[in-house]
Design a protein around this motif. Structure first.
Motif, PDB file in Angstrom:
ATOM      1  N   MET A  64     -36.473  37.470 113.097  1.00 11.64           N
ATOM      2  CA  MET A  64     -36.465  38.925 113.267  1.00 11.64           C
ATOM      3  C   MET A  64     -36.603  39.362 114.723  1.00 11.64           C
ATOM      4  SD  MET A  64     -38.693  40.093 109.947  1.00 11.64           S
ATOM      5  CE  MET A  64     -40.153  39.326 110.631  1.00 11.64           C
ATOM      6  N   THR A  65     -36.509  38.428 115.675  1.00  7.21           N
ATOM      7  CA  THR A  65     -36.513  38.808 117.087  1.00  7.21           C
ATOM      8  C   THR A  65     -35.118  38.650 117.676  1.00  7.21           C
ATOM      9  OG1 THR A  65     -37.153  36.568 117.772  1.00  7.21           O
ATOM     10  CG2 THR A  65     -38.927  38.150 117.365  1.00  7.21           C
ATOM     11  N   PRO A 153     -41.050  37.229 106.280  1.00  4.06           N
ATOM     12  CA  PRO A 153     -41.364  38.245 107.290  1.00  4.06           C
ATOM     13  C   PRO A 153     -42.781  38.807 107.195  1.00  4.06           C
ATOM     14  CG  PRO A 153     -39.154  38.588 106.454  1.00  4.06           C
ATOM     15  CD  PRO A 153     -39.778  37.513 105.597  1.00  4.06           C
ATOM     16  N   VAL A 156     -44.913  36.265 109.044  1.00  6.97           N
ATOM     17  CA  VAL A 156     -44.635  36.254 110.484  1.00  6.97           C
ATOM     18  C   VAL A 156     -45.176  37.511 111.151  1.00  6.97           C
ATOM     19  CG1 VAL A 156     -42.794  36.281 112.197  1.00  6.97           C
ATOM     20  CG2 VAL A 156     -42.645  34.736 110.238  1.00  6.97           C
ATOM     21  N   LEU A 157     -44.930  38.675 110.555  1.00  5.86           N
ATOM     22  CA  LEU A 157     -45.409  39.916 111.153  1.00  5.86           C
ATOM     23  C   LEU A 157     -46.933  39.991 111.157  1.00  5.86           C
ATOM     24  CD1 LEU A 157     -42.837  42.485 109.715  1.00  5.86           C
ATOM     25  CD2 LEU A 157     -42.988  41.607 112.058  1.00  5.86           C
ATOM     26  N   TYR A 159     -48.933  37.528 111.500  1.00 11.48           N
ATOM     27  CA  TYR A 159     -49.415  36.688 112.600  1.00 11.48           C
ATOM     28  C   TYR A 159     -49.145  37.328 113.965  1.00 11.48           C
ATOM     29  CZ  TYR A 159     -50.336  32.877 115.713  1.00 11.48           C
ATOM     30  OH  TYR A 159     -50.844  32.129 116.740  1.00 11.48           O
ATOM     31  N   ARG A 160     -47.976  37.892 114.146  1.00 13.40           N
ATOM     32  CA  ARG A 160     -47.649  38.482 115.446  1.00 13.40           C
ATOM     33  C   ARG A 160     -48.557  39.648 115.786  1.00 13.40           C
ATOM     34  NH1 ARG A 160     -41.070  38.294 114.960  1.00 13.40           N
ATOM     35  NH2 ARG A 160     -40.836  36.071 115.415  1.00 13.40           N
ATOM     36  N   ARG A 161     -48.969  40.376 114.782  1.00 17.76           N
ATOM     37  CA  ARG A 161     -49.803  41.557 115.029  1.00 17.76           C
ATOM     38  C   ARG A 161     -51.291  41.243 115.063  1.00 17.76           C
ATOM     39  NH1 ARG A 161     -46.933  46.395 111.419  1.00 17.76           N
ATOM     40  NH2 ARG A 161     -44.877  46.268 112.443  1.00 17.76           N
ATOM     41  N   ARG A 371     -50.839  33.608 120.396  1.00 18.92           N
ATOM     42  CA  ARG A 371     -49.713  34.063 119.590  1.00 18.92           C
ATOM     43  C   ARG A 371     -48.488  33.230 119.871  1.00 18.92           C
ATOM     44  NH1 ARG A 371     -50.159  39.751 117.789  1.00 18.92           N
ATOM     45  NH2 ARG A 371     -52.277  40.405 118.201  1.00 18.92           N
ATOM     46  N   ASN A 374     -42.129  34.476 122.051  1.00 14.82           N
ATOM     47  CA  ASN A 374     -40.732  34.719 121.720  1.00 14.82           C
ATOM     48  C   ASN A 374     -39.821  34.126 122.782  1.00 14.82           C
ATOM     49  OD1 ASN A 374     -41.532  36.208 119.496  1.00 14.82           O
ATOM     50  ND2 ASN A 374     -41.688  38.097 120.680  1.00 14.82           N
TER      51      ASN A 374
END
Length: 374
Positions: A64-65, A153, A156-157, A159-161, A371, A374
């Protein structure tokens, strides 16, 4: 990076399930062995856990990036798994037709209910939409995996946040919802860890836990290089299954074993080279798992039960080596001549070029950022 220990453990899980299923055709007296193997079925939790571990390491940085990254991921997963799945499903559709016309009989006619075919075709039969395991009965695990891929997703989201805490909240929330669903009778099983027709949600909890382990391994500063601790904890998990300990204890032991084994392999990949001879079988664990019900039907339900057993010319425990070896040979041939070529063809036709490998920096034990970059 290739995690040989995890590959061998996943192979062990596939072989254990296969041999347990084959024992159903054994003569009276097999019950003790069958019960012993059945107690090892929590290895399926490790199967989903390892899947979450590997998917998180490979795709979390790009999903999603990069433009179209999630589409490529979904297409590649389907191209890899669906062709063999569809082939086995079609085989059991032929069996269902034979039952319909009275050419063969089955003690489980509900397994071949045509009303369940649409759910099987769409890979949603383990989402609580069917009452029984149908057609290729082991395929509920692939349906559960498919659910995890679509829900990736979320992981993943989270973890990213929110980092590791985000993953922990996702996993804990999944387990909490599952416990309430069992308590309220929405999931008709004594425990969510036994669910199969509702296995998608069980798998998601394990998948999220595997993602946590992946991040823990990648970011760990530990310099563990010995592979022994991982094997010892794995042995403890097997012992806990054999003695029917609390299911959560077993799951946590499996997670700990996965962490220790992967960490040791990150720091000392050469330490697992002794497992390299098993790689040809390890790489086809999925094929072994999906194909063995087909071989079971042909060589045990038909050849053994109808032809060989009545003649009493060979014992079951000698004959069962025939279907076991056949599964291994067919799985390797399928991977080379069917699954691999078809997957490449579909990826090319559907524009799913190979995604960039995430820069995991997994080969080093240096401090890791909190984190995924990317």
């Amino acid at each position: 990076m290739h995690f040989r220990t995890l590959e061998v453990w996943r192979l062990a899980a596939a072989l254990t399930v296969m041999m347990w299923h084959f024992l159903r055709y054994a003569p009276p007296g097999h019950e003790a062995a069958s019960n012993a193997l059945y107690r090892l079925m929590p290895l399926m939790e490790m199967f989903f856990m390892i899947s979450g571990f590997l998917i998180m390491l490979r795709y979390a940085d790009t999903l999603m990036t990069e433009p179209g990254s999630f589409r490529r991921f979904i297409v590649r997963r389907l191209a890899r798994l669906y062709p063999l799945y569809l082939a086995t499903l079609l085989f059991f559709c032929v069996v269902a037709l034979a039952l319909h016309f009275g050419w063969v009989q089955s003690q489980q006619p509900e397994r071949y209910a045509w009303t369940a075919l649409p759910a099987n075709l769409m890979l949603v039969q383990a989402w609580g939409l069917t009452d029984n395991l149908t057609f290729n009965y082991v395929s509920w695990t692939l349906s559960a995996e498919w659910f995890c891929y679509l829900a990736l997703p979320v992981i993943v989201l989270a973890y990213r946040r929110h980092g590791m805490w985000g993953l922990a909240v996702v996993a804990a929330s999944a387990v909490t919802v599952l416990e309430f669903a069992v308590m309220l009778g929405w999931i008709p099983f004594p425990s969510w860890l036994e669910a199969n027709t509702w296995g998608a949600y069980r798998a998601f909890a394990d998948f999220a836990l595997g993602a946590m382990v992946a991040v823990a391994v990648r970011d760990s500063r530990l310099t563990l290089s010995s592979h022994l601790p991982g094997w010892l904890v794995f042995a403890l998990a097997i012992a806990a299954m054999a003695t029917q300990q609390n299911a959560y204890v077993i799951v946590l032991l499996l997670a700990a074993a996965t962490f220790l084994a992967a960490l040791a392999e990150r720091n000392n990949p050469d330490g697992a080279l002794y497992l390299k001879p098993l790689h040809p079988l390890g790489r086809v664990s999925f094929g072994i798992y999906m194909i063995h019900p087909v071989i079971e039907t042909l060589l045990l339900a038909l050849v053994w039960r109808k032809l060989v057993e009545p003649l009493e010319v060979v014992g079951f425990y000698t004959f069962w080596l025939v279907p076991a070896v056949t599964v291994l040979v067919v799985a390797m041939a399928s991977d080379r001549y069917f699954e691999g070529p078809v997957s490449q063809y579909l990826n090319a036709r559907l524009g799913a070029e190979k995604p960039k490998v995430a820069r995991q920096r997994i080969a080093s034990a240096a401090p890791r950022p909190q984190r995924l970059q990317n």
